[in-house]
Design a protein around this motif. Structure first.
Motif, PDB file in Angstrom:
ATOM      1  N   ALA A 111      10.274 -33.685 -20.124  1.00 52.35           N
ATOM      2  CA  ALA A 111      11.267 -33.739 -19.921  1.00 52.35           C
ATOM      3  C   ALA A 111      10.903 -35.942 -19.553  1.00 52.35           C
ATOM      4  O   ALA A 111      10.180 -35.744 -18.639  1.00 52.35           O
ATOM      5  CB  ALA A 111      12.618 -33.622 -18.459  1.00 52.35           C
ATOM      6  N   GLN A 116      17.356 -35.332 -17.819  1.00 52.51           N
ATOM      7  CA  GLN A 116      16.927 -34.280 -18.886  1.00 52.51           C
ATOM      8  C   GLN A 116      16.374 -32.893 -17.767  1.00 52.51           C
ATOM      9  O   GLN A 116      16.530 -31.942 -18.136  1.00 52.51           O
ATOM     10  CB  GLN A 116      15.836 -35.019 -19.508  1.00 52.51           C
ATOM     11  CG  GLN A 116      16.151 -36.063 -20.519  1.00 52.51           C
ATOM     12  CD  GLN A 116      15.054 -35.990 -21.716  1.00 52.51           C
ATOM     13  OE1 GLN A 116      13.913 -36.385 -20.956  1.00 52.51           O
ATOM     14  NE2 GLN A 116      15.396 -36.747 -23.220  1.00 52.51           N
ATOM     15  N   ARG A 117      15.243 -33.280 -16.845  1.00 53.43           N
ATOM     16  CA  ARG A 117      15.101 -32.033 -16.165  1.00 53.43           C
ATOM     17  C   ARG A 117      16.233 -31.776 -15.307  1.00 53.43           C
ATOM     18  O   ARG A 117      15.645 -30.518 -15.906  1.00 53.43           O
ATOM     19  CB  ARG A 117      13.734 -32.403 -14.910  1.00 53.43           C
ATOM     20  CG  ARG A 117      13.614 -32.027 -13.810  1.00 53.43           C
ATOM     21  CD  ARG A 117      12.631 -32.180 -13.110  1.00 53.43           C
ATOM     22  NE  ARG A 117      13.155 -32.854 -12.164  1.00 53.43           N
ATOM     23  CZ  ARG A 117      12.120 -33.209 -11.059  1.00 53.43           C
ATOM     24  NH1 ARG A 117      11.071 -32.937 -11.054  1.00 53.43           N
ATOM     25  NH2 ARG A 117      12.966 -33.841  -9.776  1.00 53.43           N
ATOM     26  N   TYR A 119      18.476 -30.832 -17.007  1.00 54.21           N
ATOM     27  CA  TYR A 119      19.624 -30.530 -17.577  1.00 54.21           C
ATOM     28  C   TYR A 119      18.612 -28.733 -18.472  1.00 54.21           C
ATOM     29  O   TYR A 119      19.213 -27.958 -18.009  1.00 54.21           O
ATOM     30  CB  TYR A 119      19.354 -31.187 -19.265  1.00 54.21           C
ATOM     31  CG  TYR A 119      19.882 -30.906 -20.645  1.00 54.21           C
ATOM     32  CD1 TYR A 119      21.082 -29.334 -20.790  1.00 54.21           C
ATOM     33  CD2 TYR A 119      19.243 -31.405 -21.640  1.00 54.21           C
ATOM     34  CE1 TYR A 119      21.702 -29.267 -21.441  1.00 54.21           C
ATOM     35  CE2 TYR A 119      19.555 -30.439 -22.681  1.00 54.21           C
ATOM     36  CZ  TYR A 119      20.742 -29.703 -22.805  1.00 54.21           C
ATOM     37  OH  TYR A 119      20.872 -29.427 -24.009  1.00 54.21           O
ATOM     38  N   CYS A 131      25.965 -30.010 -22.249  1.00 58.50           N
ATOM     39  CA  CYS A 131      25.322 -30.902 -22.283  1.00 58.50           C
ATOM     40  C   CYS A 131      25.661 -31.969 -22.667  1.00 58.50           C
ATOM     41  O   CYS A 131      26.363 -32.107 -23.646  1.00 58.50           O
ATOM     42  CB  CYS A 131      23.950 -31.221 -22.733  1.00 58.50           C
ATOM     43  SG  CYS A 131      23.117 -32.791 -21.859  1.00 58.50           S
ATOM     44  N   THR A 137      19.837 -38.195 -26.305  1.00 60.51           N
ATOM     45  CA  THR A 137      18.979 -38.622 -25.111  1.00 60.51           C
ATOM     46  C   THR A 137      18.640 -37.645 -25.209  1.00 60.51           C
ATOM     47  O   THR A 137      18.026 -36.626 -24.588  1.00 60.51           O
ATOM     48  CB  THR A 137      20.529 -38.425 -24.234  1.00 60.51           C
ATOM     49  OG1 THR A 137      21.265 -36.833 -24.891  1.00 60.51           O
ATOM     50  CG2 THR A 137      21.201 -39.806 -24.120  1.00 60.51           C
ATOM     51  N   GLY A 138      18.226 -36.574 -25.840  1.00 64.38           N
ATOM     52  CA  GLY A 138      17.377 -35.316 -26.402  1.00 64.38           C
ATOM     53  C   GLY A 138      18.202 -33.430 -26.505  1.00 64.38           C
ATOM     54  O   GLY A 138      18.242 -33.006 -26.226  1.00 64.38           O
ATOM     55  N   LYS A 139      19.836 -33.887 -26.669  1.00 65.62           N
ATOM     56  CA  LYS A 139      20.923 -32.895 -26.438  1.00 65.62           C
ATOM     57  C   LYS A 139      19.558 -31.633 -26.681  1.00 65.62           C
ATOM     58  O   LYS A 139      19.563 -30.579 -26.131  1.00 65.62           O
ATOM     59  CB  LYS A 139      22.022 -32.500 -26.520  1.00 65.62           C
ATOM     60  CG  LYS A 139      22.542 -34.642 -25.243  1.00 65.62           C
ATOM     61  CD  LYS A 139      23.847 -34.637 -25.420  1.00 65.62           C
ATOM     62  CE  LYS A 139      24.303 -35.035 -27.028  1.00 65.62           C
ATOM     63  NZ  LYS A 139      23.896 -36.050 -27.841  1.00 65.62           N
ATOM     64  N   LEU A 142      15.455 -30.953 -26.667  1.00 62.87           N
ATOM     65  CA  LEU A 142      15.728 -29.850 -25.981  1.00 62.87           C
ATOM     66  C   LEU A 142      16.067 -28.825 -26.214  1.00 62.87           C
ATOM     67  O   LEU A 142      15.511 -27.489 -25.383  1.00 62.87           O
ATOM     68  CB  LEU A 142      15.939 -30.307 -24.081  1.00 62.87           C
ATOM     69  CG  LEU A 142      15.261 -32.236 -24.335  1.00 62.87           C
ATOM     70  CD1 LEU A 142      15.470 -32.589 -23.265  1.00 62.87           C
ATOM     71  CD2 LEU A 142      13.467 -32.202 -23.827  1.00 62.87           C
ATOM     72  N   LEU A 293      24.497 -37.018 -19.957  1.00 60.46           N
ATOM     73  CA  LEU A 293      23.134 -37.390 -20.381  1.00 60.46           C
ATOM     74  C   LEU A 293      23.878 -38.731 -19.795  1.00 60.46           C
ATOM     75  O   LEU A 293      25.342 -39.316 -20.927  1.00 60.46           O
ATOM     76  CB  LEU A 293      22.713 -37.392 -20.728  1.00 60.46           C
ATOM     77  CG  LEU A 293      21.546 -35.788 -20.696  1.00 60.46           C
ATOM     78  CD1 LEU A 293      20.988 -35.598 -22.195  1.00 60.46           C
ATOM     79  CD2 LEU A 293      20.672 -35.765 -19.628  1.00 60.46           C
ATOM     80  N   ASP A 297      19.338 -41.948 -20.442  1.00 65.57           N
ATOM     81  CA  ASP A 297      18.436 -40.936 -21.123  1.00 65.57           C
ATOM     82  C   ASP A 297      17.806 -41.032 -22.635  1.00 65.57           C
ATOM     83  O   ASP A 297      17.704 -40.049 -23.159  1.00 65.57           O
ATOM     84  CB  ASP A 297      18.910 -39.914 -20.510  1.00 65.57           C
ATOM     85  CG  ASP A 297      19.672 -39.598 -19.199  1.00 65.57           C
ATOM     86  OD1 ASP A 297      18.250 -39.491 -18.120  1.00 65.57           O
ATOM     87  OD2 ASP A 297      20.421 -39.983 -18.934  1.00 65.57           O
TER      88      ASP A 297
END
Length: 317
Positions: A111, A116-117, A119, A131, A137-139, A142, A293, A297
Motif C-alpha cells: 500500500a 489503500q492500507r 482497503y 471500493c 488508485t489501485g482498486k 490491489l 479512495l 491515492d
C-alpha cells in the motif's frame, strides 16, 4: 535561512529519489517552500528552519525505501508529508514494511497510502468489500494482488474476474470475432493485473483447469461461487439488478471485491448505477465493507492525479 544536507548511499540512489526531471525535488519545494538541490549524492535543503526540518523529516521517513533502491513515487512523498504533519510516522513505517507480494520482475507491492492500507485490511477481514474511487488508485490491481496471493497460498480454489461489457459509445455487436474475442477488450485490465504475478504462458493452463476464470458479468447468472476470490470490476456500469445478481452468487468460503468509479458511468438513458444503489442499500450490512479512495491515492503518472483533482473541483461547481 539554514541549509541541511542528507547523504544518499550512492549517486544512483540520489538520482532515483530526485525523480524524472527532478520532479520529486520540485514537489518537496512546493510542499515546504525550501530550495532542494541535488549535488552528487547529497541533497541540500535551504530555507526557513521549520520548513527545512519538515522537509528533512519527510526525506528521512522515506529512507527505508531509498536505502534499498526501491522506486519512490509521488504518492509515497505525499503520504510521508501526511504522516509527518499528523504525527503518524510509526504508522507510515508499518506501511512501508508491509509487502503484499513481489511481481515477476522483483518489484515489491505494498500500500502506498493510508487509505489503500484500509482497503487491503477490509478485503482481508470482510466477505464482501466495495471500493469506490477514481482511475489510477489501485482498486483493481490491489484486489488482484490479494486474489493471486490467496490462490498461491491455497486460501481459495480459484479466481473469478468479471466486469460488465459496457463502454462509452461502443456495443459488442460491432466488435469482430466470436463472443470471447468480443469481450476480451473489456477484460484486458484484469488480465494485465494477473500478468504482473503469473507467467502469461501459464495462465491458459490455469484457465483450462478452472483456477482462473475471466468472464463478462452476464455469465454469472444462475451460478453459486464457492471457495472463490471474485473481483467485480467497473461496477459503476452495472444496473442495480445486475449487481444484485452477482452479489447473491457468493457461496461458502468465498470473498468478493467490487470496484468502480461512480463519476465514470457509461450506462445509457440516465439509468441508475448498480454501484450507487448498492452503496445506499448495503452500507450498514454486517460483513460488507465500503472503502473510498480519492485523487490523493492515485498511483499512476502524477499527471493522472492532477487530472482527477481538476475534474473533482469542476464537478463541485
Amino acid at each position: 535561512m539554514i541549509t541541511e544536507t542528507i547523504e544518499f548511499p550512492n549517486p544512483e540512489t540520489a538520482i532515483a529519489f530526485a525523480g524524472i526531471g527532478e520532479a520529486h525535488l520540485k514537489l518537496l519545494s512546493r510542499q515546504t517552500g525550501v530550495t532542494a538541490v541535488l549535488r552528487g549524492q547529497a541533497l541540500m535543503m535551504t530555507g526557513q528552519p521549520k520548513a527545512v526540518e519538515r522537509c528533512r523529516q519527510v526525506v528521512r521517513s522515506l529512507q527505508p525505501l531509498w536505502d534499498e533502491g526501491q522506486t519512490i513515487g509521488e504518492p509515497d512523498i505525499l503520504t510521508a508529508f501526511h504522516a509527518v504533519d499528523t504525527q503518524r510516522s510509526d504508522d507510515y513505517r508499518d506501511l512501508q514494511k508491509n509487502i503484499l507480494a513481489v511481481t515477476r520482475r522483483g518489484e515489491s507491492i505494498r500500500a502506498k497510502t493510508f487509505r489503500q492500507r484500509q482497503y487491503i485490511n477490509a478485503i482481508q477481514s470482510h466477505s464482501v468489500t466495495f471500493c469506490i474511487g477514481p482511475a489510477g488508485t489501485g482498486k483493481t490491481f490491489l484486489a488482484a494482488v490479494l486474489a493471486v496471493k490467496a490462490l498461491l497460498n491455497d486460501d481459495c480454489e480459484r479466481i473469478l474476474l468479471t466486469r460488465p461489457a459496457v463502454e462509452a459509445g461502443e456495443k459488442l455487436g460491432f466488435l469482430p470475432g466470436d463472443l470471447q474475442q468480443k469481450v476480451d477488450p473489456f477484460l484486458r485490465p484484469l488480465y494485465d493485473a494477473l500478468y504482473e504475478f503469473i507467467d502469461p504462458e501459464k495462465i491458459p493452463d490455469l484457465m483450462e483447469r478452472g483456477k482462473i476464470e475471466v468472464a463478462p458479468l452476464a455469465y454469472m447468472r444462475g451460478r453459486t461461487l464457492k471457495n472463490a476470490f471474485v473481483i467485480v470490476d467497473e461496477a459503476q456500469n452495472t444496473t442495480p439488478a445486475q449487481l444484485k445478481m452477482v452479489l447473491t452468487r457468493l457461496g461458502y468460503g468465498s470473498r468478493m471485491v467490487v470496484t468502480g468509479d461512480i463519476t465514470q458511468t457509461d450506462l445509457a438513458n440516465q439509468q441508475d448505477s448498480g454501484l450507487v444503489v448498492a452503496q445506499r442499500i448495503l452500507k450498514a450490512v454486517e460483513g460488507i465493507a465500503f472503502c473510498q479512495l480519492s485523487a490523493a491515492d492515485v498511483v499512476r503518472h502524477p499527471l493522472v492525479q492532477r487530472i482527477v483533482a481538476a475534474y473533482e473541483q469542476y464537478e463541485k461547481r
